[in-house]
Design a protein around this motif. Structure first.
Motif, PDB file in Angstrom:
ATOM      1  N   GLY A  98      49.848 -39.188  52.810  1.00 33.25           N
ATOM      2  CA  GLY A  98      49.504 -38.837  54.188  1.00 33.25           C
ATOM      3  C   GLY A  98      50.239 -39.691  55.192  1.00 33.25           C
ATOM      4  N   GLY A  99      50.297 -41.006  54.941  1.00 31.10           N
ATOM      5  CA  GLY A  99      50.996 -41.906  55.853  1.00 31.10           C
ATOM      6  C   GLY A  99      52.477 -41.600  55.943  1.00 31.10           C
ATOM      7  N   THR A 100      53.101 -41.317  54.798  1.00 29.78           N
ATOM      8  CA  THR A 100      54.529 -40.985  54.776  1.00 29.78           C
ATOM      9  C   THR A 100      54.794 -39.682  55.511  1.00 29.78           C
ATOM     10  OG1 THR A 100      54.766 -42.096  52.632  1.00 29.78           O
ATOM     11  CG2 THR A 100      56.528 -40.590  53.297  1.00 29.78           C
ATOM     12  N   ALA A 101      53.921 -38.690  55.314  1.00 29.64           N
ATOM     13  CA  ALA A 101      54.058 -37.404  56.011  1.00 29.64           C
ATOM     14  C   ALA A 101      54.001 -37.606  57.522  1.00 29.64           C
ATOM     15  CB  ALA A 101      52.955 -36.443  55.571  1.00 29.64           C
ATOM     16  N   GLY A 102      53.123 -38.484  57.960  1.00 27.67           N
ATOM     17  CA  GLY A 102      53.005 -38.763  59.385  1.00 27.67           C
ATOM     18  C   GLY A 102      54.263 -39.392  59.953  1.00 27.67           C
ATOM     19  N   PRO A 150      49.000 -45.329  59.387  1.00 29.67           N
ATOM     20  CA  PRO A 150      47.548 -45.435  59.197  1.00 29.67           C
ATOM     21  C   PRO A 150      46.763 -44.259  59.760  1.00 29.67           C
ATOM     22  CG  PRO A 150      48.283 -46.950  60.904  1.00 29.67           C
ATOM     23  CD  PRO A 150      49.514 -46.413  60.252  1.00 29.67           C
ATOM     24  N   SER A 151      47.198 -43.722  60.912  1.00 27.17           N
ATOM     25  CA  SER A 151      46.421 -42.638  61.526  1.00 27.17           C
ATOM     26  C   SER A 151      46.538 -41.339  60.728  1.00 27.17           C
ATOM     27  CB  SER A 151      46.865 -42.409  62.971  1.00 27.17           C
ATOM     28  OG  SER A 151      48.221 -42.027  63.034  1.00 27.17           O
ATOM     29  N   THR A 152      47.736 -41.036  60.224  1.00 27.83           N
ATOM     30  CA  THR A 152      47.900 -39.814  59.435  1.00 27.83           C
ATOM     31  C   THR A 152      47.306 -39.983  58.047  1.00 27.83           C
ATOM     32  OG1 THR A 152      49.991 -39.511  60.606  1.00 27.83           O
ATOM     33  CG2 THR A 152      49.519 -38.005  58.795  1.00 27.83           C
ATOM     34  N   ALA A 153      47.398 -41.186  57.506  1.00 25.41           N
ATOM     35  CA  ALA A 153      46.719 -41.458  56.234  1.00 25.41           C
ATOM     36  C   ALA A 153      45.217 -41.242  56.401  1.00 25.41           C
ATOM     37  CB  ALA A 153      47.003 -42.891  55.787  1.00 25.41           C
ATOM     38  N   ALA A 154      44.684 -41.638  57.567  1.00 25.91           N
ATOM     39  CA  ALA A 154      43.257 -41.448  57.843  1.00 25.91           C
ATOM     40  C   ALA A 154      42.901 -39.967  57.906  1.00 25.91           C
ATOM     41  CB  ALA A 154      42.885 -42.138  59.158  1.00 25.91           C
ATOM     42  N   VAL A 155      43.816 -39.138  58.452  1.00 29.70           N
ATOM     43  CA  VAL A 155      43.580 -37.695  58.513  1.00 29.70           C
ATOM     44  C   VAL A 155      43.381 -37.127  57.115  1.00 29.70           C
ATOM     45  CG1 VAL A 155      44.596 -35.443  59.043  1.00 29.70           C
ATOM     46  CG2 VAL A 155      44.843 -37.318  60.662  1.00 29.70           C
ATOM     47  N   PHE A 156      44.352 -37.374  56.240  1.00 27.39           N
ATOM     48  CA  PHE A 156      44.287 -36.781  54.914  1.00 27.39           C
ATOM     49  C   PHE A 156      43.189 -37.410  54.060  1.00 27.39           C
ATOM     50  CE2 PHE A 156      48.540 -35.322  56.140  1.00 27.39           C
ATOM     51  CZ  PHE A 156      48.462 -33.998  55.737  1.00 27.39           C
ATOM     52  N   PHE A 157      42.917 -38.692  54.284  1.00 35.34           N
ATOM     53  CA  PHE A 157      41.788 -39.322  53.593  1.00 35.34           C
ATOM     54  C   PHE A 157      40.493 -38.623  54.009  1.00 35.34           C
ATOM     55  CE2 PHE A 157      38.268 -42.360  53.593  1.00 35.34           C
ATOM     56  CZ  PHE A 157      38.268 -42.763  52.268  1.00 35.34           C
ATOM     57  N   GLY A 158      40.335 -38.400  55.317  1.00 34.41           N
ATOM     58  CA  GLY A 158      39.144 -37.708  55.807  1.00 34.41           C
ATOM     59  C   GLY A 158      39.058 -36.284  55.297  1.00 34.41           C
ATOM     60  N   VAL A 159      40.186 -35.579  55.272  1.00 32.73           N
ATOM     61  CA  VAL A 159      40.220 -34.201  54.783  1.00 32.73           C
ATOM     62  C   VAL A 159      39.816 -34.138  53.316  1.00 32.73           C
ATOM     63  CG1 VAL A 159      41.759 -32.285  54.193  1.00 32.73           C
ATOM     64  CG2 VAL A 159      41.874 -33.328  56.463  1.00 32.73           C
ATOM     65  N   GLU A 160      40.392 -35.032  52.499  1.00 30.97           N
ATOM     66  CA  GLU A 160      40.074 -35.023  51.069  1.00 30.97           C
ATOM     67  C   GLU A 160      38.625 -35.438  50.824  1.00 30.97           C
ATOM     68  OE1 GLU A 160      41.921 -33.568  49.200  1.00 30.97           O
ATOM     69  OE2 GLU A 160      43.960 -33.741  49.981  1.00 30.97           O
ATOM     70  N   LEU A 161      38.134 -36.390  51.608  1.00 32.90           N
ATOM     71  CA  LEU A 161      36.745 -36.808  51.488  1.00 32.90           C
ATOM     72  C   LEU A 161      35.814 -35.654  51.809  1.00 32.90           C
ATOM     73  CD1 LEU A 161      34.994 -39.377  50.934  1.00 32.90           C
ATOM     74  CD2 LEU A 161      34.939 -39.709  53.411  1.00 32.90           C
ATOM     75  N   ALA A 162      36.126 -34.929  52.876  1.00 35.19           N
ATOM     76  CA  ALA A 162      35.323 -33.764  53.268  1.00 35.19           C
ATOM     77  C   ALA A 162      35.418 -32.669  52.214  1.00 35.19           C
ATOM     78  CB  ALA A 162      35.791 -33.249  54.623  1.00 35.19           C
ATOM     79  N   ASN A 163      36.607 -32.458  51.663  1.00 36.46           N
ATOM     80  CA  ASN A 163      36.757 -31.454  50.604  1.00 36.46           C
ATOM     81  C   ASN A 163      35.926 -31.793  49.370  1.00 36.46           C
ATOM     82  OD1 ASN A 163      38.510 -29.600  51.816  1.00 36.46           O
ATOM     83  ND2 ASN A 163      40.317 -30.773  51.282  1.00 36.46           N
ATOM     84  N   ASP A 164      35.900 -33.062  49.002  1.00 38.97           N
ATOM     85  CA  ASP A 164      35.074 -33.501  47.874  1.00 38.97           C
ATOM     86  C   ASP A 164      33.595 -33.227  48.155  1.00 38.97           C
ATOM     87  OD1 ASP A 164      37.233 -34.321  46.434  1.00 38.97           O
ATOM     88  OD2 ASP A 164      37.028 -36.447  46.883  1.00 38.97           O
ATOM     89  N   PHE A 165      33.177 -33.500  49.380  1.00 42.02           N
ATOM     90  CA  PHE A 165      31.773 -33.288  49.757  1.00 42.02           C
ATOM     91  C   PHE A 165      31.435 -31.789  49.732  1.00 42.02           C
ATOM     92  CE2 PHE A 165      28.602 -32.367  53.056  1.00 42.02           C
ATOM     93  CZ  PHE A 165      27.551 -33.187  52.624  1.00 42.02           C
ATOM     94  N   LEU A 166      32.346 -30.958  50.217  1.00 44.34           N
ATOM     95  CA  LEU A 166      32.102 -29.511  50.264  1.00 44.34           C
ATOM     96  C   LEU A 166      32.091 -28.883  48.873  1.00 44.34           C
ATOM     97  CD1 LEU A 166      34.342 -28.616  53.341  1.00 44.34           C
ATOM     98  CD2 LEU A 166      31.840 -28.622  53.255  1.00 44.34           C
ATOM     99  N   LYS A 167      32.785 -29.533  47.926  1.00 38.21           N
ATOM    100  CA  LYS A 167      32.798 -29.028  46.555  1.00 38.21           C
ATOM    101  C   LYS A 167      31.565 -29.441  45.779  1.00 38.21           C
ATOM    102  CE  LYS A 167      37.826 -29.009  46.152  1.00 38.21           C
ATOM    103  NZ  LYS A 167      39.009 -29.679  45.534  1.00 38.21           N
ATOM    104  N   ALA A 168      30.896 -30.526  46.252  1.00 36.63           N
ATOM    105  CA  ALA A 168      29.737 -31.058  45.527  1.00 36.63           C
ATOM    106  C   ALA A 168      28.571 -30.071  45.524  1.00 36.63           C
ATOM    107  CB  ALA A 168      29.312 -32.376  46.176  1.00 36.63           C
TER     108      ALA A 168
END
Length: 300
Positions: A220-224, A282-300
């Motif tokens: 995510g950070g590299t993409a940003g 850090p900000s874009t890494a935070a985006v994808f970290f948040g997205v993946e965290l939310a995806n994990d929660f939605l799959k639970a």
């Protein structure tokens, strides 16, 4: 350590879940990256010094020191309410349209997208999210460039700014810089391609097929950083246009570009690039970290 089962390009995208996850990821982005965004905007929009005078800011460090001395920690978070209120729809739309774009190329889960297809889906997402971004970006820039030492305070928070802009020029004033914003967000295709490519590499190296938190942060950070390296010139033009008094640039971004080239030269197109790239990881890494965290929660 949390492990994310990142959605691969062979899994059918879900726009609804991506809408929710994108909104949460965007909030993470703003909280992490806003201080450096404030510095970036102030460097991009500071006026040229008069003969014999020094520039308002000598660089990133000087801008940070002056901001802290004159305004304290709050100075770094000026205008944050605008992106926070707008960030959920902006990033929600970004990831939802990206997912919808991916679905256009997928008839079932067994079809893996090519990187050109991912690029097209990402570019479409960038254009759509840019249209949502404009009003909050306009308000944010005005609040960020309004310093305590620059004269009387014209705007008192997000709502006050929005009301005054509407009274001054209607909806058109709130959406000032739309074309510039679309141009700024046009490299979004590279953003998603970089992320998916790095995650695919990590997935191939993983024995379990799962993606670690560290991989998500790195990808995510590299993409940003890739995105912002391409977007900086357009971002400078957008900030100049959105922060200028009404009537300053009659032909929009074209007038900004001509004025900047005539008075400051091509180098000015990359003003603020250091805080941008410093913030991008850090900000874009935070985006994808948040997205993946939310995806994990939605799959639970």
């Amino acid at each position: 350590m949390m492990e994310n089962t990142t959605q691969s390009s062979a899994q059918k995208a879900n726009p609804v879940k991506s809408f929710i996850a994108g909104g949460f990821g965007g909030m993470c982005n703003v909280i992490v990256g806003h201080p450096l965004d404030t510095i970036k905007v102030r460097l991009q929009t500071m006026p040229l010094p008069l003969p014999g005078q020094s520039a308002r800011y000598k660089g990133v460090a000087d801008c940070a020191v002056q901001t802290f001395r004159k305004e304290g920690i709050r100075g770094f978070y000026r205008g944050i309410s605008a992106p926070l209120m707008g960030v959920t729809p902006i990033y929600a739309v970004d990831f939802a349209v990206y997912a919808a774009g991916k679905r256009l190329f997928q008839s079932d889960d067994n079809i893996a997208l090519t990187y050109p297809q991912i690029f097209v889906a990402g570019a479409l997402a960038g254009v759509c999210s840019a249209l949502v971004t404009v009003p909050s970006d306009r308000i944010k820039v005005l609040l960020q460039t309004q310093t305590v030492s620059s004269g009387p305070v014209l705007y008192h928070g997000t709502l006050d700014t929005a009301i005054k802009l509407y009274r001054q020029g209607g909806i058109k004033s709130l959406f000032k810089g739309t074309c510039a914003c679309i141009l700024r967000d046009s490299p979004t295709g590279f953003y998603f391609v970089t992320y998916e490519f790095l995650q695919d590499l990590a997935r191939k190296k993983s024995q379990t097929g799962k993606i670690s938190t560290a991989s998500t942060i790195l990808s995510g950070g590299t993409a940003g950083m890739v995105f912002w390296t391409l977007a900086v010139p357009f971002d400078v033009l957008k900030s100049r246009l959105q922060s200028a008094p009404e009537g300053t640039y009659k032909h929009g971004i074209r007038s900004v570009f001509r004025n900047l080239m005539a008075n400051e030269g091509p180098k000015a197109l990359f003003r603020g690039i250091f805080p941008i790239l410093l913030r991008a990881f850090p900000s874009t890494a935070a985006v994808f970290f948040g997205v993946e965290l939310a995806n994990d929660f939605l799959k639970a």
